[in-house]
Design an enzyme around this catalytic site. Sequence first.
Site, PDB file in Angstrom:
ATOM      1  N   ASN A   7       0.870  -1.167   0.000  1.00 34.47           N
ATOM      2  CA  ASN A   7       0.000   0.000   0.000  1.00 34.47           C
ATOM      3  C   ASN A   7       0.911   1.222   0.000  1.00 34.47           C
ATOM      4  OD1 ASN A   7      -1.819   2.024   0.458  1.00 34.47           O
ATOM      5  ND2 ASN A   7      -2.749   1.103   2.280  1.00 34.47           N
ATOM      6  N   LYS A  14       3.345   0.855   3.111  1.00 38.60           N
ATOM      7  CA  LYS A  14       2.969  -0.172   4.093  1.00 38.60           C
ATOM      8  C   LYS A  14       2.998  -1.513   3.392  1.00 38.60           C
ATOM      9  CE  LYS A  14      -0.530   2.457   6.300  1.00 38.60           C
ATOM     10  NZ  LYS A  14      -1.932   2.598   6.330  1.00 38.60           N
ATOM     11  N   ARG A  91      -2.481  -2.166  -3.561  1.00 36.79           N
ATOM     12  CA  ARG A  91      -3.725  -1.424  -3.331  1.00 36.79           C
ATOM     13  C   ARG A  91      -3.689  -0.176  -4.219  1.00 36.79           C
ATOM     14  NH1 ARG A  91      -5.282   2.766   1.281  1.00 36.79           N
ATOM     15  NH2 ARG A  91      -7.447   2.985   0.687  1.00 36.79           N
ATOM     16  N   HIS A 180     -13.022   2.549  -0.089  1.00 40.12           N
ATOM     17  CA  HIS A 180     -13.042   1.507   0.943  1.00 40.12           C
ATOM     18  C   HIS A 180     -13.688   0.228   0.425  1.00 40.12           C
ATOM     19  CE1 HIS A 180     -13.174   4.952   4.119  1.00 40.12           C
ATOM     20  NE2 HIS A 180     -11.930   4.512   4.022  1.00 40.12           N
ATOM     21  N   GLY A 210     -13.468   4.936  10.267  1.00 39.37           N
ATOM     22  CA  GLY A 210     -12.068   5.100  10.674  1.00 39.37           C
ATOM     23  C   GLY A 210     -11.748   6.568  10.606  1.00 39.37           C
ATOM     24  N   ARG A 241     -11.906  15.342   7.413  1.00 34.46           N
ATOM     25  CA  ARG A 241     -12.676  15.743   6.230  1.00 34.46           C
ATOM     26  C   ARG A 241     -14.091  16.154   6.619  1.00 34.46           C
ATOM     27  NH1 ARG A 241     -11.278  10.418   3.561  1.00 34.46           N
ATOM     28  NH2 ARG A 241      -9.125  10.670   2.880  1.00 34.46           N
ATOM     29  N   PHE A 284     -10.547   9.786  17.920  1.00 39.92           N
ATOM     30  CA  PHE A 284     -11.776   9.654  18.721  1.00 39.92           C
ATOM     31  C   PHE A 284     -11.489   9.352  20.185  1.00 39.92           C
ATOM     32  CE2 PHE A 284     -15.625   9.877  16.067  1.00 39.92           C
ATOM     33  CZ  PHE A 284     -15.007  10.211  14.866  1.00 39.92           C
ATOM     34  N   GLY A 333     -15.291   2.162  14.416  1.00 38.98           N
ATOM     35  CA  GLY A 333     -16.369   1.166  14.403  1.00 38.98           C
ATOM     36  C   GLY A 333     -16.041  -0.071  15.220  1.00 38.98           C
ATOM     37  N   ASN A 335     -13.751  -0.223  17.751  1.00 37.54           N
ATOM     38  CA  ASN A 335     -13.302   0.007  19.132  1.00 37.54           C
ATOM     39  C   ASN A 335     -14.183   0.896  19.990  1.00 37.54           C
ATOM     40  OD1 ASN A 335     -10.629  -1.365  19.188  1.00 37.54           O
ATOM     41  ND2 ASN A 335     -10.291  -0.017  17.430  1.00 37.54           N
ATOM     42  N   GLU A 384      -8.201  -5.303   5.112  1.00 36.90           N
ATOM     43  CA  GLU A 384      -8.044  -4.983   3.695  1.00 36.90           C
ATOM     44  C   GLU A 384      -6.853  -5.719   3.088  1.00 36.90           C
ATOM     45  OE1 GLU A 384      -8.582  -0.877   5.069  1.00 36.90           O
ATOM     46  OE2 GLU A 384      -9.544  -0.496   3.148  1.00 36.90           O
TER      47      GLU A 384
HETATM   48  P1  AMP Z   1      -8.506   3.854  11.148  1.00 38.28           P
HETATM   49  O1  AMP Z   1      -8.448   4.962  10.122  1.00 38.28           O
HETATM   50  O2  AMP Z   1      -9.421   2.747  10.757  1.00 38.28           O
HETATM   51  O3  AMP Z   1      -7.151   3.408  11.579  1.00 38.28           O
HETATM   52  O4  AMP Z   1      -9.170   4.506  12.457  1.00 38.28           O
HETATM   53  C1  AMP Z   1      -8.561   5.530  13.191  1.00 38.28           C
HETATM   54  C2  AMP Z   1      -9.509   5.982  14.270  1.00 38.28           C
HETATM   55  O5  AMP Z   1      -9.845   4.844  15.091  1.00 38.28           O
HETATM   56  C3  AMP Z   1      -8.927   7.025  15.225  1.00 38.28           C
HETATM   57  O6  AMP Z   1      -9.803   8.128  15.291  1.00 38.28           O
HETATM   58  C4  AMP Z   1      -8.900   6.356  16.571  1.00 38.28           C
HETATM   59  O7  AMP Z   1      -9.343   7.192  17.569  1.00 38.28           O
HETATM   60  C5  AMP Z   1      -9.869   5.220  16.454  1.00 38.28           C
HETATM   61  N1  AMP Z   1      -9.389   4.125  17.287  1.00 38.28           N
HETATM   62  C6  AMP Z   1      -8.389   3.266  17.024  1.00 38.28           C
HETATM   63  N2  AMP Z   1      -8.194   2.426  18.056  1.00 38.28           N
HETATM   64  C7  AMP Z   1      -9.065   2.774  19.022  1.00 38.28           C
HETATM   65  C8  AMP Z   1      -9.365   2.297  20.322  1.00 38.28           C
HETATM   66  N3  AMP Z   1      -8.686   1.291  20.862  1.00 38.28           N
HETATM   67  N4  AMP Z   1     -10.373   2.915  20.993  1.00 38.28           N
HETATM   68  C9  AMP Z   1     -11.071   3.930  20.441  1.00 38.28           C
HETATM   69  N5  AMP Z   1     -10.837   4.423  19.226  1.00 38.28           N
HETATM   70  C10 AMP Z   1      -9.852   3.859  18.514  1.00 38.28           C
END
Ligand code: AMP
Length: 397
Positions: A7, A14, A91, A180, A210, A241, A284, A333, A335, A384
């Site tokens: 990727n 990556k 990717r 996605h 995410g 965004r 988050f 989603g 976590n 993915e």
């Molecule tokens: P992604 O782009 O799928 O890697 O998602 C990134 C987002 O997932 C970030 O805003 C993180 O805050 C959230 N995130 C990742 N791991 C955790 C976790 N253990 N608890 C809460 N949010 C998480």
Amino acid sequence: MKVLVINCGSSSLKFQLINSEDESVIAKGLCERIGQEGSRLVYSPYEKDKIIIEEEMPTHKRAVELVINALTDKDTGVVESLKDVSAVGHRIVHGGERFAESVIIDNEVIKAIEECNDLAPLHNPANLIGIHACKELMPDTPMVAVFDTAFHQTMSPKAYLYGLPYEYYDKYKVRRYGFHGTSHSYVSKKTAEILGKNYEDMKTIVCHLGNGASICAVDKGKSVDTSMGLTPLEGLIMGTRAGSIDPAIIEFIANKENKDINEVMNILNKDSGVLGMSGIGSDFRDLMTAMESGNERARLTLQAYCYQVVKYIGAYTAAMSGVDAIVFTAGVGENNGFIRKEVCSYLTYLGIEIDETANEKRGEEVIISTPDSRVKVLVVPTNEELKIAKETVECIK
Ligand code: AMP
């Protein structure tokens, strides 16, 4: 079969080496700051300590060289030689209308991906650099392109056309593409497996939440609508965004703040979303901490975020005349139980009931609705890279 999944971004690369038979990750890693000072490779062979290799990477070719060296090194390596790597899966972000599925990469495919550069100027050129670097260093290894947009090519014109003069579609292919796709496809299929149902009989809504976020309506195994559009900027409120806004805001802000269109677009892509709304950050976890300590703007931001997700779920339920399962995936989603609970609290009209204990789980496959819930709600961690590896194997078979 061992498949190297790549990727490639503009300054990063990556990778994962995946055994497609048992779906295990043999090694993975990340080259950071390619073409900049302080570049390094973070390399993690399976069940061994992470190794950090600090070395200059003026080009992506050098990065791929270092990845190959790490994978074949007699101390840290996981394969004896490159011959053990059967294929490379790349990717690719944008496949335009040309690619509705994964393809073996040849010169004609490279040209067609180049032709999509206009549609994804930040991503496709970087993806192509990765292809060229691998081609030079592994000329005899088959390579496959797996597109983020391909899964959504099943959308019908009524879902992908914008209310714009038709000539822009004719001339420039301005339409909804969606992104996605590998995640939506993997997660929706996995959902059917978990529920023991036939994928072709299900209506599923996948919420990929995410840093980038999109929702997809999957009817009988096919994407029928999705929230991202010509670019990944449309749809939900995301990490940085803005998601969907009144397009007139662009002109309004440009005039008020004396900015040109590129500056405003930069704000919409990088300074907006939950970062811009909260003034706290795009992560988050930080928003949750702030909300829990009484920060009102953090609470409002999270409420607005969930509200958008709820509206898309409603729209896609209507578009499919029903829904059997709603699935949460990606960082937030998988976590964030608070977001899932908040979203589902609006969905009692669908007969949804959440099992609060199950909803506390994070990062694992779990059904979070009660056995009586009319619509099933699940968490399915996305993968993915595995999907790209599987598609690659299918293509070269
Ligand atoms: P992604 O782009 O799928 O890697 O998602 C990134 C987002 O997932 C970030 O805003 C993180 O805050 C959230 N995130 C990742 N791991 C955790 C976790 N253990 N608890 C809460 N949010 C998480």
